[in-house]
Design an enzyme around this catalytic site. Structure first.
Site, PDB file in Angstrom:
ATOM      1  N   ARG A   1      41.960  10.169  61.653  1.00  0.00           N
ATOM      2  CA  ARG A   1      42.972   9.766  60.670  1.00  0.00           C
ATOM      3  C   ARG A   1      43.061   8.253  60.550  1.00  0.00           C
ATOM      4  NH1 ARG A   1      47.259  14.798  61.382  1.00  0.00           N
ATOM      5  NH2 ARG A   1      46.003  16.077  59.989  1.00  0.00           N
TER       6      ARG A   1
ATOM      7  N   TYR B   1      41.566  14.007  52.239  1.00  0.00           N
ATOM      8  CA  TYR B   1      41.061  14.721  53.436  1.00  0.00           C
ATOM      9  C   TYR B   1      41.710  14.241  54.731  1.00  0.00           C
ATOM     10  CZ  TYR B   1      37.075  11.247  53.493  1.00  0.00           C
ATOM     11  OH  TYR B   1      36.282  10.148  53.496  1.00  0.00           O
ATOM     12  N   GLU B   2      41.377  14.916  55.806  1.00  0.00           N
ATOM     13  CA  GLU B   2      42.041  14.688  57.112  1.00  0.00           C
ATOM     14  C   GLU B   2      43.532  14.982  57.022  1.00  0.00           C
ATOM     15  OE1 GLU B   2      40.981  14.210  60.041  1.00  0.00           O
ATOM     16  OE2 GLU B   2      38.904  14.066  59.411  1.00  0.00           O
ATOM     17  N   GLY B   3      43.914  15.954  56.210  1.00  0.00           N
ATOM     18  CA  GLY B   3      45.322  16.244  55.970  1.00  0.00           C
ATOM     19  C   GLY B   3      45.778  15.353  54.828  1.00  0.00           C
TER      20      GLY B   3
END
Ligand SMILES: Cc1cc2nc3c(=O)[nH]c(=O)nc-3n(C[C@H](O)[C@H](O)[C@H](O)COP(=O)(O)OP(=O)(O)OC[C@H]3O[C@@H](n4cnc5c(N)ncnc54)[C@H](O)[C@@H]3O)c2cc1C
Length: 597
Positions: free
Chosen positions: A296, A440-442
């Protein structure tokens, strides 16, 4: 098109004069050897490979993209050679465990390195950054045997890593994944399922690809508590240790997408592939968070790096391009017009990007220093406080850097007018490449929910209190510093607004469950403004110290202080409108029936 130049002067200023990295490292076992000369040498080599090896294949990589032929993915021309040089330089294992061949460098250096590679060529950067994240999850949670088998080859770049979470019906909600793992007599597992959107799922850069796959065991509890983590290599090794045995892992398709076209985004099929469990059953999501927290911050740096890259192009262009005259009279009477840098609105755009990039870079180093304290420090109390800060800072860093990074790329594009929209200057590619970091990555919405929900409203560990303590200690030590008073007062006021609005949300959420989700994005932005004010205070203090000493680059310090003033007067005021937005409540969001949308 201008060539990317790594912002070494600013990086060294933040590292040495703001963060005091040398004394930080001297205080921790495992990093004592890291003196200023060594740190600078690492940064200079990182700048060289980013500028000379990665940046030259950025545009051609975007134009050519990846291709799938006969079930194999090929990266754009030049990526293979660049990867070889990158791996041989030891960059994949930069912060890897030294016991398994990693370089053991602290995260503080890794974030500056990652900003450079992301700025130079985001598509390329994703391959090694995912390997680094996969290695981290294995180093923390896998058995000694798995570590011995995989880590040295991942750190050397001979093999690469991926993260396989997403499925066609399960993105944010991983509790509903369908990929299954069946235990075998030999202790391994058979993995069956389809994963989508897998970055670097297949490519031609490394000899083997090691997938970290989330799957469920037959007797697993429902939801997120029933997910386990498996290592699934594309090829298994024969008795001689050669990765030549096909493991029923295949790439079904690659996505055609808006940006990062040199990064392969794959549909991956696991058809009874042999996998090996990492750690204990049903703790997979928890383990994956080790990797995701690392990733993140890196993904945030994608936005930050690309905004810096765009700023470099736009500021140079604004000094050259002549259009119109300055409101105060001609600046350039010998030419038909003045350079557009004379216009306040052009300066607004440039300063906005610059103020966010420089504060973001300082925050990345600050967050990384807390990760290093949490990892290396000898004192458990220091480690625990740092870990709490990391938990609070990670979603803010990911979402703020990528939101402001995308916004920065768009603003820089705007500075070039129509010339920013066409391909020539590279800014339209930066806009396209930066966009994914918000998703992406949440998604950034999920980062905000994590912050406002789990890390504030439901928090039992005092995470916000920990940040407040850091800021209070900083403020207390400088309350008599007249030269810094504007920043100290602004920081105190911003922190106090954050604390008040946190109480407001907590109270409102007691009766209205939607209040947290309604407040989360503006709340994250409030936290980000508080942190950026903190970072600007620290940078102004260091610049004032440099000026007082009369050593170093006075123009640099002067620009730093003037950019800080811009932040204080033109960006920080947004905090009050965000507070008002939060107090606008959730009702207006929930009032329309779904059919009315
Ligand atoms: C180029 C690319 C590369 C990727 N790389 C990888 C990879 O390497 N590995 C991997 O596993 N995945 C990868 N992904 C997948 C990525 O992580 C997901 O796309 C992302 O997490 C969102 O999931 P989704 O697309 O299914 O959206 P959804 O989960 O369907 O969400 C749709 C929208 O609803 C919102 N939403 C969903 N749930 C909630 C909630 N509870 N509260 C509030 N809002 C909510 C989201 O914020 C979003 O705006 C990649 C995706 C892309 C496009």
């Amino acid at each position: 098109m201008s060539a990317y130049r790594a912002p070494l002067q600013d990086m060294q200023f933040i590292l040495h004069e703001v963060q005091g990295a040398e004394s930080l490292f001297a205080s921790m076992p495992g990093t004592e050897e890291l003196g200023r000369d060594l740190m600078d040498a690492v940064l200079e080599s990182a700048a060289k490979i980013s500028e000379e090896v990665l940046a030259p294949v950025n545009r051609s990589g975007d134009e050519e993209g990846c291709r799938l032929e006969d079930g194999k993915v090929y990266t754009p021309k030049g990526f293979k050679e660049a990867y070889k040089e990158f791996a041989q330089g030891g960059w994949v294992g930069l912060s890897g465990d030294v016991d398994f061949g990693g370089q053991g460098m602290p995260k503080v250096l890794a974030v500056l390195f990652e900003e450079m590679v992301m700025a130079a060529n985001s598509s390329f950067a994703l391959y090694p950054i995912l390997s680094a994240g996969a290695s981290l999850a294995l180093a923390r949670h896998a058995s000694e045997e798995l570590k011995q088998e995989y880590l040295p080859k991942l750190y050397s770049g001979q093999w690469s890593g991926t993260m396989c979470l997403t499925e066609p019906h399960a993105g944010t909600d991983l509790g509903i994944i369908k990929t299954r793992a069946l235990a075998q007599e030999d202790g391994s597992y058979k993995i069956t399922g389809t994963k989508i959107f897998i970055t670097g799922g297949d490519h031609d850069l490394s000899e083997n690809i090691i997938h970290l796959v989330l799957a469920k065991l037959p007797d697993a509890p429902d939801g997120a508590k029933g997910i386990s983590l498996f290592v699934v290599p594309r090829q298994l090794c024969d008795e001689g240790g050669q990765a030549v045995i096909d493991n029923q892992v295949s790439c079904g398709a690659i996505e055609h997408k808006m940006g990062i076209k040199g990064s392969s985004t794959c549909v991956m099929n696991f058809d009874g592939a042999q996998g090996f469990i990492v750690g204990e059953p049903n703790k997979g999501l928890q383990y994956m968070f080790t990797m995701m927290n690392y990733e993140r911050l890196s993904i945030g740096l994608q936005g930050l790096g690309l905004a810096n890259n765009s700023y470099q192009v736009a500021s140079a262009y604004a000094r050259e391009r002549v259009q119109g005259r300055a409101a105060t009279g001609m600046h350039n009477p010998d030419a038909v017009a003045d350079p557009i840098i004379v216009h306040p609105d052009v300066r607004r755009m440039l300063l906005s990007v610059r103020a966010d990039v420089e504060a973001g870079r300082a925050l990345a180093v600050y967050a990384a220093s807390q990760l290093d304290l949490a990892h290396f420090h000898a004192d458990e109390v220091v480690r625990s406080r740092a870990a709490k800060l990391v938990a609070f800072l990670t979603p803010v860093a990911k979402a703020s850097f990528s939101d402001k990074g995308f916004e920065g790329c768009v603003l820089a594009q705007q500075v070039l007018g129509g010339h920013g929209y066409v391909r020539e200057w590279g800014l339209e590619q930066n806009v396209r490449d930066a966009r994914i970091a918000q998703i992406y990555e949440g998604t950034n919405g999920i980062q905000a929910l994590d912050l406002a929900g789990r890390k504030m409203v439901k928090d039992r560990e005092g995470l916000l209190a920990c940040l407040a303590m850091e800021i209070d200690e900083y403020v207390d030590a400088r309350k008599d510093d007249a030269a810094l008073s504007a920043y100290i007062e602004a920081l105190q006021a911003a922190l106090s607004s954050l604390q008040d609005i946190s109480v407001w949300i907590k109270t409102a959420a007691e009766h209205k469950p939607d209040e947290v989700g309604a407040a989360s994005v503006p709340y994250l932005r409030v936290v980000s403004l508080v942190l950026y004010t903190f970072m600007w205070a620290r940078m102004v203090e260091a610049a004032q110290r440099g000026i007082a000493l009369g050593e170093g680059d006075m123009q640099f310090y002067d620009a730093k202080i003037k950019t800080a003033q811009f932040f204080l007067r033109k960006k920080l005021p947004e905090l009050q409108s965000l507070v008002a937005e939060i107090k606008g409540g959730s009702e207006v969001l929930m009032a329309l029936d779904a059919e009315q949308f």
